[in-house]
Design a protein around this motif. Structure first.
Motif, PDB file in Angstrom:
ATOM      1  N   ARG A 153      -9.927 -16.288   0.639  1.00 39.97           N
ATOM      2  CA  ARG A 153      -8.939 -15.215   0.520  1.00 39.97           C
ATOM      3  C   ARG A 153      -7.677 -15.704  -0.196  1.00 39.97           C
ATOM      4  O   ARG A 153      -7.262 -16.852  -0.002  1.00 39.97           O
ATOM      5  N   THR A 168      -9.183  -6.345   7.504  1.00 36.37           N
ATOM      6  CA  THR A 168      -9.329  -6.039   6.078  1.00 36.37           C
ATOM      7  C   THR A 168     -10.680  -6.536   5.579  1.00 36.37           C
ATOM      8  O   THR A 168     -11.342  -7.354   6.223  1.00 36.37           O
ATOM      9  N   LYS A 169     -11.073  -6.031   4.416  1.00 32.09           N
ATOM     10  CA  LYS A 169     -12.374  -6.381   3.849  1.00 32.09           C
ATOM     11  C   LYS A 169     -12.409  -7.847   3.419  1.00 32.09           C
ATOM     12  O   LYS A 169     -11.416  -8.371   2.927  1.00 32.09           O
ATOM     13  N   SER A 180       3.299  -8.145  -5.651  1.00 26.17           N
ATOM     14  CA  SER A 180       2.443  -7.792  -6.777  1.00 26.17           C
ATOM     15  C   SER A 180       3.211  -7.875  -8.094  1.00 26.17           C
ATOM     16  O   SER A 180       3.733  -6.877  -8.601  1.00 26.17           O
ATOM     17  N   GLU A 233       0.834  -1.211   0.000  1.00 30.23           N
ATOM     18  CA  GLU A 233       0.000   0.000   0.000  1.00 30.23           C
ATOM     19  C   GLU A 233       0.862   1.252   0.000  1.00 30.23           C
ATOM     20  O   GLU A 233       0.609   2.204  -0.756  1.00 30.23           O
ATOM     21  N   GLY A 259     -12.620 -11.015   1.270  1.00 33.65           N
ATOM     22  CA  GLY A 259     -12.260 -11.214  -0.132  1.00 33.65           C
ATOM     23  C   GLY A 259     -10.969 -10.547  -0.565  1.00 33.65           C
ATOM     24  O   GLY A 259     -10.432 -10.862  -1.632  1.00 33.65           O
ATOM     25  N   SER A 260     -10.461  -9.606   0.265  1.00 38.62           N
ATOM     26  CA  SER A 260      -9.231  -8.911  -0.117  1.00 38.62           C
ATOM     27  C   SER A 260      -8.007  -9.781   0.165  1.00 38.62           C
ATOM     28  O   SER A 260      -8.041 -10.680   1.010  1.00 38.62           O
ATOM     29  N   THR A 261      -6.930  -9.505  -0.550  1.00 39.69           N
ATOM     30  CA  THR A 261      -5.695 -10.278  -0.399  1.00 39.69           C
ATOM     31  C   THR A 261      -4.970  -9.910   0.891  1.00 39.69           C
ATOM     32  O   THR A 261      -4.910  -8.738   1.264  1.00 39.69           O
TER      33      THR A 261
END
Length: 636
Positions: A612, A581-582, A314, A281, A584-586
């Motif tokens: 996840r 964290t939300k 990433s 991030e 479904g997020s990684t």
């Protein structure tokens, strides 16, 4: 360096400048309205910001008979050097009869600015031979290029000529000792300075930061009355280079609050800090900041971004940056190849290697580290052998310790322990602790206690053992149930004062990095984290999970072993990620040691149960956990 005479200079001989000549010329100039004055020519030279303009000014000066004017010739000499035509500057200097200290200083400074250090020192020596005494400006120029030996001699000369207390000379001396790593001498000179400029403060700050005296550097930094972008860069880079990336990012935020504008040097350090932390991030925010604030993303910055995105998990972002680079060099290709390799995407790494060769680039030693690492992570033994041979036979690249390390990792993990051991014994360079550790780790993996003991005893006998050696040998004994051997190794460690490096796992949430040790309860949300951990344990039991207690290196009861496994740092980090964290997020975890087999199995199950994607970077490589499977294929 070319010293071909200027055509314009050849048109008129240069005679020794003298006060009477200068006076006569000036008088003639001022009495004739059609001839520009010396001041006009001096201004014309100073305002010439390109070589064509300066050549025009030089030609006009010659046409009006000012070819022997010492001040104008000095200005020309200095201007040619500053505009990159050192050959023209030297040609003028060599045609100056009996040059004074200012001419000598100018030619020394010109060579120093171009990084021609030996030539600058040679000119200084010639000046002394000619009987010209240096001034404080001469010392300032020549000290910039001095290694420690000549620097000490210049220090003595500065004292002899009475310039050692000059602010700029003293700053230059501090820099000489600082660059050579003589921190005590640099600090002594700095502390005895009657006044300290921003330049001298920055020189001492750089000395502290470069030589890992970060507490002293930060104290000096905080006490500085003013700080320019160079000071901030030195301090940020000091933190980054010496394993304190969190502090680097915190200082950057302080820099922004102080309204100091970052530059390319700043972002290169920060991108590296984000990569060390695995702070995706923060790295993305920094990338956006560059684009929005006019910081040009050249090939060097882009390559740093590729490295950062790869280390942060990433590959998609890394490849986007790679594909957008105009005129990418082999270093950019290497970064992307190594990125694919560390993630276990060996096919992509080898495909990129073929693309690199196809467009005509010559692979470097770094390229082959990436290629051999890709082979090691995928168990491509025959391919690895071929690449290792080709780097020597086809490309003339002499293998370094890193290449041998990749080959030992490849062979030993694939079960070719004896071949790997023979390779180590027959190396033409001394193996390092990392290489021995790789071989020992493979002995544990394949249960080869005898070879593990032989290697460990060799290392201890030759005083090559480190904490990793003892831990791996202890692991080998523990896996074989030899608790007496484990106890003996632990006694050896205690007697030698060797301590095991504690495992630490980190996770970034909302641009902040959180670290967890095994059994950690320091986090403000510790209660919620352990509640989530209990819920996870329920999920795991429902899916038939059995704790791998055989990896616990203590002679404990079965339940105690299970409890020690439950609170490993990566499991705490995952639990924190799930509550922070939300859905479904990684979730991305960074671990300083190799992930253990129990945590690997648990993370696979969590990815399946929660839906996840979990990315984990350990000391060796990346693991991408998706729907109950890992990208490593359980080969790590």
């Amino acid at each position: 360096m070319s010293t071909t005479p200027l055509t314009a200079i050849n048109r008129a001989p240069i005679s020794p400048p003298s006060p009477s000549t200068t006076t006569t010329t000036t008088t003639t100039t001022t009495s004739t309205q059609s001839v520009p004055s010396v001041d006009r020519f001096a201004l014309l030279i100073d305002n010439s910001k390109s070589i064509p303009r300066l050549l025009q000014a030089h030609a006009a000066l010659l046409r009006h008979g000012f070819h022997d004017h010492s001040i104008l010739n000095f200005k020309l000499q200095r201007s040619y050097a500053s505009l990159g035509r050192l050959d023209y500057s030297v040609a003028l200097f060599r045609r100056t009869q009996s040059p004074n200290v200012f001419f000598w200083t100018s030619v020394i400074h010109g060579h120093a600015q171009c990084g021609l250090n030996d030539q600058a020192l040679l000119y200084y020596t010639q000046m002394l031979i000619q009987g010209v005494e240096p001034n404080c400006f001469t010392f300032s120029a020549v000290l910039k290029v001095c290694p420690l030996g000549p620097g000490k001699a210049l220090h003595c000369q500065a004292i002899k000529f009475g310039f050692d207390s000059d602010l700029y000379v003293r700053t230059g001396l501090v820099d000489v000792y600082a660059r050579a790593g003589d921190v005590w001498s640099a600090q002594h000179l700095f502390d005895t300075m009657p006044e300290k400029s921003l330049v001298s403060l920055t020189a001492m700050l750089t000395c502290y930061a470069k030589h890992e005296k970060l507490d002293e550097a930060r104290l000096l930094f905080d006490l500085m009355p003013e700080r320019d972008v160079v000071c901030w860069n030195v301090m940020i880079d000091g933190y980054t280079q010496h394993g304190m990336p969190n502090e680097a990012l915190l200082l950057f935020r302080k820099m922004l609050r102080a309204k100091v504008k970052p530059n390319e040097v700043t972002v290169l350090s920060l991108v590296s800090a984000c990569g060390q932390l695995g702070a995706l991030e923060s790295g993305k925010w920094l990338h956006t900041y560059m684009a929005n604030n006019g910081i040009r993303i050249n090939v060097h910055v882009a390559t740093a971004l590729i490295d950062m995105y790869c280390k942060c998990g990433s590959l998609e972002d890394a490849r986007l940056v790679f594909d957008r680079i105009q005129g990418k060099d082999v270093i950019a290709w290497n970064s992307m190849i190594i990125g694919y390799a560390m993630h276990g995407f060996s096919d992509d790494a080898l495909e990129l290697f073929n693309g690199l060769c196809k467009i005509g680039y010559q692979p470097t030693d770094i390229t082959f580290i990436g290629v051999l690492s890709a082979c090691a992570h995928a168990g491509l033994v025959s391919e690895g052998r071929e690449f290792f041979s080709s780097m020597k036979d086809e490309y003339g690249i002499k293998p370094k310790i890193e290449h041998y390390g990749c080959m030992v990792n490849l062979l030993s993990r694939a079960g070719h322990l004896e071949e790997a051991y023979e390779l180590v014994k027959n190396m033409k360079i001394d193996p390092d602790p990392v290489l021995w550790g790789t071989l020992l780790g493979a002995c544990r993996l394949h249960g080869n206690t005898a070879l593990g003991e032989e290697i460990a005893e060799f290392l201890v006998r030759h005083d090559l053992a480190n904490s990793g050696t003892y831990i791996l040998l202890s692991n080998i004994y523990a896996a074989a149930g030899n608790w007496e051997g484990v106890a003996r190794v632990r006694t050896l460690m205690k007697n030698s004062g060797i301590q095991k490096e504690p495992g630490c796992s980190s996770i970034e949430v909302k641009n902040k990095v959180y670290e967890f040790l095994a059994g950690d309860k320091r986090h403000p949300k510790s209660k919620e984290i352990y509640t989530m951990l209990e819920e996870i344990n329920g999920w795991l039991r429902a899916h038939g999970y059995t704790p791998q207690t055989d990896i616990v290196l203590h002679d404990l009861g079965e339940r105690q072993k299970e409890q020690s496994l439950e609170v490993h740092g990566e499991k705490l980090a995952i639990a924190f990620g799930l509550i922070s964290t939300k859905p479904g997020s990684t979730i991305t975890i960074v671990k300083n040691l190799r992930v253990c087999s129990d945590c690997h199995a648990v993370t696979k199950l969590i990815s399946k149960i929660t839906g996840r994607k979990i990315i984990m970077r350990d000391r060796n490589r990346f693991h991408h956990f998706v729907n109950g499977s890992c990208s490593c294929g359980d080969y790590w």
